[in-house]
Scaffold this active site. Structure first.
Site, PDB file in Angstrom:
ATOM      1  N   GLU A  68       0.846  -1.182   0.000  1.00  0.00           N
ATOM      2  CA  GLU A  68       0.000   0.000   0.000  1.00  0.00           C
ATOM      3  C   GLU A  68       0.886   1.238   0.000  1.00  0.00           C
ATOM      4  O   GLU A  68       1.787   1.368   0.830  1.00  0.00           O
ATOM      5  CB  GLU A  68      -0.915  -0.006   1.232  1.00  0.00           C
ATOM      6  CG  GLU A  68      -1.892   1.142   1.294  1.00  0.00           C
ATOM      7  CD  GLU A  68      -2.725   1.135   2.565  1.00  0.00           C
ATOM      8  OE1 GLU A  68      -3.431   2.131   2.798  1.00  0.00           O
ATOM      9  OE2 GLU A  68      -2.653   0.157   3.330  1.00  0.00           O
ATOM     10  N   ASP A  79      -5.705  10.104   8.996  1.00  0.00           N
ATOM     11  CA  ASP A  79      -4.363   9.724   9.411  1.00  0.00           C
ATOM     12  C   ASP A  79      -3.997  10.349  10.746  1.00  0.00           C
ATOM     13  O   ASP A  79      -4.302  11.514  11.015  1.00  0.00           O
ATOM     14  CB  ASP A  79      -3.335  10.154   8.359  1.00  0.00           C
ATOM     15  CG  ASP A  79      -3.531   9.428   7.040  1.00  0.00           C
ATOM     16  OD1 ASP A  79      -3.898   8.244   7.093  1.00  0.00           O
ATOM     17  OD2 ASP A  79      -3.327  10.043   5.981  1.00  0.00           O
TER      18      ASP A  79
END
Length: 292
Positions: A68, A79
């Site tokens: 990824e 995030d």
């Protein structure tokens, strides 16, 4: 446990007839081996292009089954601080969506087998042009995309182009995804299902093993796609547990943290920065491969 081919409902809806899927092929091979996948994460251009390319190229030999790649963005709402900082370093180093695609093209010169997933946000894709992005991503060798802020109800801007290009759209399922919404999310998914093991942002806490053991069967009842666990998977032991109860473990913040701690005060990599990350991938891979 591996995905049950007889399970009902969601199928790989985005896969056109003409383009084989590296993601499906890899999970089929892992199922035949009787083990789960390790999916490590790196942020494009973190802390610079050369170091991120060295990590990317080294991941398959270190034990990555899929990879990824995060595309740096100025407002990464899902995030946590560790990956936010990685994104800022990447942007400072000149990262763009086009640059991330160029990384994948360069990776494909030496590896045509390892599936690559881009993880990012919708705004850069719209700025690039959704149709152009899908075509260019497929041509570069991208296999799947995770667009964190694109719910199924708003996916028409990208989903038809992704399907035409043969890109899997990998959806996030969270502990808060209720029984009414779960089929909607899964029916819009392909490639695999990414189970977000915690509520909140990345890298801040980990799910209890008993919570994961209860959550995965609930999802598996609705889909025959592989299910992988991410968010809060940091240690080899946690990765091994994720690979036992699901089809794979995604490890992100722990690897970014290792890289960040290797940088000097100016954010420059040490000679062994990439090696430290790849050594960690090896330890995670060994745990995942011994998990079942």
């Amino acid at each position: 446990m591996p995905a049950d081919p007889a399970a009902p409902q969601a199928r790989s809806a985005n896969r056109p007839a003409g383009r084989p899927s590296r993601i499906a092929a890899r999970f089929a091979a892992l199922r035949a081996e009787g083990r789960g996948a390790l999916i490590p994460f790196l942020e494009a251009y973190d802390p610079d292009l050369a170091t991120s390319m060295e990590i990317l190229r080294g991941m398959p030999a270190a034990g990555a089954d899929l990879i990824e790649i995060g595309v740096p963005f100025t407002d990464p709402m899902a995030d946590g601080p560790i990956i936010q900082a990685a994104g800022q370093r990447g942007l400072k180093a000149g990262a763009t969506l086009a640059g991330a695609l160029a990384m994948v093209r360069a990776f494909r010169e030496g590896d045509d087998a390892t599936p690559v997933i881009l993880m990012g946000y919708l705004n850069p894709i719209l700025s690039y042009g959704a149709e152009r992005f899908a075509a260019d991503a497929a041509a570069a060798g991208v296999d799947g995309i995770i667009v964190v802020d694109m719910p199924p109800e708003e996916a028409e801007v990208l989903a038809p182009h992704a399907k035409e290009a043969g890109l899997d759209i990998i959806r996030l399922v969270a502990p808060t995804t209720d029984a009414a919404r779960l089929p909607l999310v899964l029916n819009a998914s392909s490639g695999f299902v990414y189970y977000v093991a915690i509520t909140g942002i990345t890298g801040t806490k980990s799910a209890a093993p008993e919570e994961l053991a209860a959550a995965i069967p609930r999802i598996r009842a609705h889909t025959d796609l592989p299910i992988c666990i991410g968010f809060g998977v940091r240690t080899p032991e946690q990765a091994a547990h994720a690979a036992r109860v699901s089809d794979g473990a995604v490890v992100a913040s722990a690897l970014i943290d290792t890289l960040a701690k290797s940088l000097d005060a100016e954010g420059r990599p040490a000679p062994d920065s990439a090696r430290r990350v790849l050594d960690q991938v090896r330890a995670l891979a060994q745990a995942v491969r011994a998990a079942r």
